[in-house]
Design an enzyme around this catalytic site. Structure first.
Site, PDB file in Angstrom:
ATOM      1  N   ARG A  11      52.126 -23.720  17.493  1.00  0.00           N
ATOM      2  CA  ARG A  11      53.208 -22.941  18.123  1.00  0.00           C
ATOM      3  C   ARG A  11      53.767 -22.000  17.075  1.00  0.00           C
ATOM      4  NH1 ARG A  11      56.969 -27.173  19.413  1.00  0.00           N
ATOM      5  NH2 ARG A  11      58.389 -25.479  19.812  1.00  0.00           N
ATOM      6  N   SER A  40      72.702  17.190  42.938  1.00  0.00           N
ATOM      7  CA  SER A  40      72.949  17.473  41.534  1.00  0.00           C
ATOM      8  C   SER A  40      74.451  17.487  41.326  1.00  0.00           C
ATOM      9  CB  SER A  40      72.341  18.839  41.211  1.00  0.00           C
ATOM     10  OG  SER A  40      72.981  19.413  40.103  1.00  0.00           O
TER      11      SER A  40
END
Lengths: 457, 457, 457, 457
Positions: free
Chosen positions: C317, C277
């Site tokens: 498409r 930490s």
């Protein structure tokens, strides 16, 4: 039918409140549609657009006179429930009134306005529930402002806090979400009345007056600009409800973890018959937390569909996107009602085991104070050296079973660097408790500020 | 109650089939739970673990003898519907049988197995619906294998195709998704019987035999390894259903666009009373497409919640994650049933306006052949030059209103480069139609292959 | 740039493997596009459609000769990266070859085929990673087949299992997901070559032969029917990757919970510098579990967007839907690579504290055997009475601090009902261990079966 | 690397603005972390907690002196980028300052505060972009307040509106979303400074003063109560950005549909090189609409992951949930920047074909006035009869090719019922145009109101 567990007779009472189940019923939807058409007729009669007789007759019709099943079968043909409803309603009118029914309005006006009426009922219920939860959490936080327990990060002990500090943040998390409602309310609780393409063309100059009158009769904000194809209010409402659920799920997740057998710091309030197992007589399962987590989990997924609906609200009124909303929005009300009911139970009745909290604090033999020790040591020998020194002592704690306090007291170098008194101060819970209590005060004052925002609205 | 539009009397018949609505009922859930306990007792009686009398009595109990409302109220206390169900069931048993009920099993065994029984019924319905849709789409594709229409990209005309080519890809899209089912089936249609922590510890050596016998009696695959906390089957099932809905939504989106007033190439099958508007007498709305798009939209959002449930299935049996599944999974069956019903209507009865298709092809005055012209020209003058040349001609078409064919025939340079005959060939629809027909053949042969995969399973 | 934490120089190495980061690079995408155009030219040269010289020249061009930044700036204009790429490529060709480049193909053929080439590389990496994880989990399960630990439901102690039993289910969860790949592979690893509207019209009769040859040169399956607008393969791939991540997250969630300070049964493998930490020198955070959970969390949300893309693949498409895939799909590969790397570390190096496991089993003073005691007692006095009796004893355990075993031995009624020996048997861990070991055997045999399915593919 | 298309050199410039790409860079993140530590040191020096020298030295350090790649490699070990950053930063400090760096703070304070600094830069860019879009849409709406075009529902012609009416609703949709920002701003732009478990315990009585001073130096709101585990601000921000994208996608979807070849009412602004096809020289694809739709589609999916992160923010700081945010949040900024850039292009330069709009209005031969005709007829003969009568005439229009106007004029019964003049009025566009213009005025006045809310904040 019971595709949704909220609607099932078997599981619905578990997942949603009785009150909310009473809001989202076929009967209430019919009632709401009837209110909409009545308000429309009244507003139009007031402007001289339809005979007053129409509004009087509509006001006397009973929602119970409609047959939901028959309407449903006809809806399966027509594609929307409004068409058979209007047909059935028109059949109840005298010939000189029928033509004026639903004048200038469109399906989406009727259904959206009716939905908002149900939503308003739902919101009223939820706000009352949620406010009570906040108040009970505030009381819990105040009671345990100084009750020490482990603060955890990554599910690991980090440094001491107090239980009141934790509860204060639960309260604030809910209150700060509730206080968004006053901003959302006028965006959500809008009537819809703008006709087939949103221009309310059939009303000519009287459009604005009728819209305002109509909305006022329903107790809603008028929607002068059409929202047929502007659905930000809907997604913001849904996002807000999902946020409420996420706030509750955060609390529920904390509680489920603290109720783990090995941690054992809290238990859900005892309720005869609850939390048992079909197989295991000794179990006391965290049922409230379970229900809240499940509700939040189910809610999250509903948002993308509603954002879809908003994005695809093509042209003046869309195909598909709008119907998609119907599938998702009411479910959020059901889920939130049930989650808040369970949260209320937790807020009011959570059982604390403060001895266990203390025992858990002690179990790491002082490692919880490692942070404080390093901070105290840093000015003397440098941060990195202090960090490394304390990390070495922490390893020794794990290896030897001695406490960090004892090792620190026996460490001559350390004593020389900061002195016995400083070590004693470091290992006192008081600093941590006072900091937690101070932070709790801030959280609760912020909570009060947010509740006031809600009240003032 | 009607939090879900699928469960509402008003809208449920619109969104889900009658047959599927009959599957997901409280009554059927009770029936399924009864079947599970009966199969368990039979399997255990067969192995000598419980009295045969128990299984005989269970086999004679009628699901109609349970009161769903009473069970629901008790479920709101207990947290799971199985506990009140087992209590009510035990109350119907003689004292010498009652202790043996539900032996070695746990709540999740009972509820998951019962859910799978309903899911099996649901899947049977859906597969039959979907297969019929594929077959009708194949017929549509074959009928219109050579019917020319515009191929579109970015919603713009691109180059000619045939309508059969489009329908063939709809068919293949659905068939290739259906053919995943045989792979999923043994992963999904599994009984659950493994006890409180999954080890079925109460059964000792007989565990495997009882599990297999139990599953066989229910017509399910045995789950030798517990799946209380392994939910891949559930998410794969949900993902598969969402894929079916997305396939249908792709078709519905195409149809809604083709049915736009200006395009007008298709219309939904005429159905008296459908597609009308509460306000506009001339409208014919694409209701089937609407319902399919809405279902797909609603379905997407359900997946994240189910993946959550899988990821959070902590330890041997989770808190919350499992309950979260209940909210979401059955809804997918309702949505898919309704979408397939509407897709069947479209596949069987879609109305084509082939004159309009031809008129639309003609409206860009030959620009649809620009691609073919450039391809033909490229070997002669280079790709970039050909592309630029044709782009210039295309601009002239837009500017002058002349057709590309005419401009090409009048362009001396172009004539010199490739000759009149080549130009005529380029502007013939035949090349495009033949290519589309050839591609349709491939799509339909692939469709047949996927259907055969489904049949062989 | 670093909108994605996977792409950031600061956090990318944390979240994705170096190998996967090497796959999804601009350079590799250019390389893949070059391979696609080369394979196309070779296949077309083989069919006599383009000069062989073209394919030879293409084969000699180096991807490093393209300037990604310049291509990117041009892409911002053109809307797709393929157009500037083809322009730059054409500029490198002699005039007699340039016209034949990209013949009959379209942008989507080029980009989709190139994407699939990257995906194939990505899948190869992931399968190798995942297989190694399974193998290490199997070893872990075998090693601890008989190591007792608490089985938990709702995060509460339920009944004893073994650690190997838990690990065996982690292994099976991953293996059973991997074994879906052989079904998905031919649906996903398809080349795309079908031209502007999918009919590959420019190729006439040679379309099928060119498609097959092209695909073979790329080592992919041919896509005879176009998949420009059929995206089931993409969503199934994404769903599969999300399932892998959910499987890993389930394991990670278990581990993070077991690593909680109070439970302490496991710790992540020690790695210098990891898990510390910035503030707390004593912390050892479960970093691997953290990264896996974060990856799974991020992945879930990507599915709705991809299902959207599939549903909205309009006509031949689409506009938008296809581009939307680009944002989401590669991210899944990055996330999965990192999660599997961390899972490998856990599977190989997880540290167990078996003494702590035993201590945790003991801490509830025999309540873990309540289930077994009630089951043993039921035939003697009835299930409900047995359940109530044991629940009462469990209350006494909590109240008095005595063990359930001792209370049971001192309970004369109980002794009379089942005898001392039965009680001793009930409180032996052996039954639970044997059941867990037996279940582990099943899980590992199922795991092996699934791995074999993967190998045979 | 390029897992995200936003980060790719090839596609990034297409999908995000250059300015936003400059915000989310490794360099800027380092710069932001440096600003955070500097502000912390300055605030603490001001309170006498650290030497002033520290803050002076920090103020002189250049972000360019850090090596992102080296930090990244170290981050892959440490699990968070802050640890290697702080180590590298400490190495640049003299021994008498180093111990005081990052005093009392934790990793999450540093990273969250730095992230908010980047977010503030991002928001500033987005608000400026969005405001410009609103203003251009308002101008578009005003210009075309009276330009008639078809109003559409279900993609079908419904009744006439004006183009200005449509544009006005686009403007309002965006403005009403922007005006939420002032409510969100103080909830989002908060500094984070509360230490390892949120109590800022290391600061004692000076905590509040330091927090306020620190925030002021960064130009942020102070966060007196910790938000390590309260993430409502993050999800509200994300939901707001997703709403902006959905608003834009609604406009883009309208435009793409109107730009369909057959409808042809609008075209995207001409931009040399844009909208072309790699295969088809005549195409003009709606690229801006495509990019916006793709961005919205990609955004939706990001919300469930962020709600997950909020719900799973366990205890004082969570494992996994927080890291999961990193994957998702910045992507929303990239997507929104690109979508707003394209929306700006559309708002400023959309090309209208008003002749085509008129031609489209005419193509249904008066059916657009069916609604008005029925409304006019209803008082005379009853609503149902009027609806049926007009529906019959509409059928005749479709069957005969005559116009509804002509059929109505030739219908003796109709003439007798309402008269010729009334029929003429019904078929005048004026009523519809005036209604649309009136509604446009309302929309634009609401738009102005919302912009003012934004300005006042």
């Amino acid at each position: 039918m019971a595709f949704s567990s909220l609607d099932s007779g078997l599981t619905g009472p578990l997942f949603a409140t009785h009150e909310m189940r009473t809001v989202f019923t076929d009967r209430n939807w019919i009632e709401a549609m009837l209110s909409v058409e009545t308000a429309l007729a009244e507003a139009q009669a007031h402007s001289g657009l339809v005979p007053e007789k129409l509004s009087l007759i509509l006001g006397g019709i009973d929602a119970a006179d409609f047959d939901p099943a028959a309407l449903g079968e006809a809806t399966a043909i027509s594609g929307v429930p409004t068409i058979p409803f209007l047909k059935a309603l028109r059949d109840k009118l005298p010939a000189d009134c029928a033509p004026y029914l639903h004048r200038g309005a469109t399906t989406q006006d009727l259904w959206d306005s009716a939905t908002i009426l149900l939503i308003r009922q739902g919101i009223t219920l939820l706000l009352a529930q949620a406010r009570a939860v906040v108040i009970d959490l505030v009381a819990l936080a105040e009671k345990h402002r100084l009750t020490p327990c482990a603060g955890r990060s990554y599910d690991q002990h980090a440094a001491p806090v107090t239980f009141g500090y934790k509860a204060g943040l639960w309260a604030l998390g809910l209150a700060e979400t509730l206080s968004l409602w006053p901003t959302l309310e006028p965006r959500v609780l809008q009537a819809s009345l703008s006709g087939p393409v949103g221009t309310f063309a059939g009303m000519g100059d009287k459009a604005t007056a009728v819209q305002a009158d109509f909305a006022a009769r329903l107790g809603l904000m008028p929607s002068l600009a059409p929202w047929h194809n502007r659905r930000a209010g809907i997604v913001q409402l849904a996002s807000w409800l999902a946020t409420v659920l996420a706030v509750l799920a955060k609390m529920a997740g904390d509680i489920a973890h603290l109720a783990s057998t090995e941690i054992g710091e809290v238990a859900e309030p005892y309720q005869p018959g609850r939390g048992g197992s079909s197989a295991m007589p000794h179990k006391r399962n965290p049922v409230s937390a379970t229900l809240i987590v499940a509700a939040a989990q189910a809610s999250r997924g509903l948002l993308p569909g509603l954002f879809d609906a908003m994005a695809n609200a093509r042209h003046e009124r869309p195909a598909g996107a709008w119907h998609g909303e119907w599938h998702l929005l009411p479910i959020l009300f059901g889920l939130t009602s049930g989650a808040l009911r369970e949260a209320a139970s937790l807020a009011k009745g959570l059982t604390l085991d403060t001895e266990r909290m203390q025992a858990n604090l002690d179990m790491t033999r002082g490692l919880l104070f490692a942070d404080a020790l390093a901070a105290r040591l840093a000015p003397a020998i440098g941060a990195q050296a202090a960090h490394d020194k304390v990390a070495a002592l922490a390893d020794a704690v794990r290896r030897t079973g001695c406490s960090l306090h004892d090792l620190a007291m026996e460490d001559d170098a350390l004593q020389a660097q900061i002195g016995r008194e400083a070590v004693q101060t470091v290992f006192s819970l008081n600093t941590a408790r006072e900091a937690a209590a101070r932070s709790t005060t801030v959280s609760l004052s912020e909570t009060a500020r947010h509740l006031a925002l809600l009240d003032d609205a």
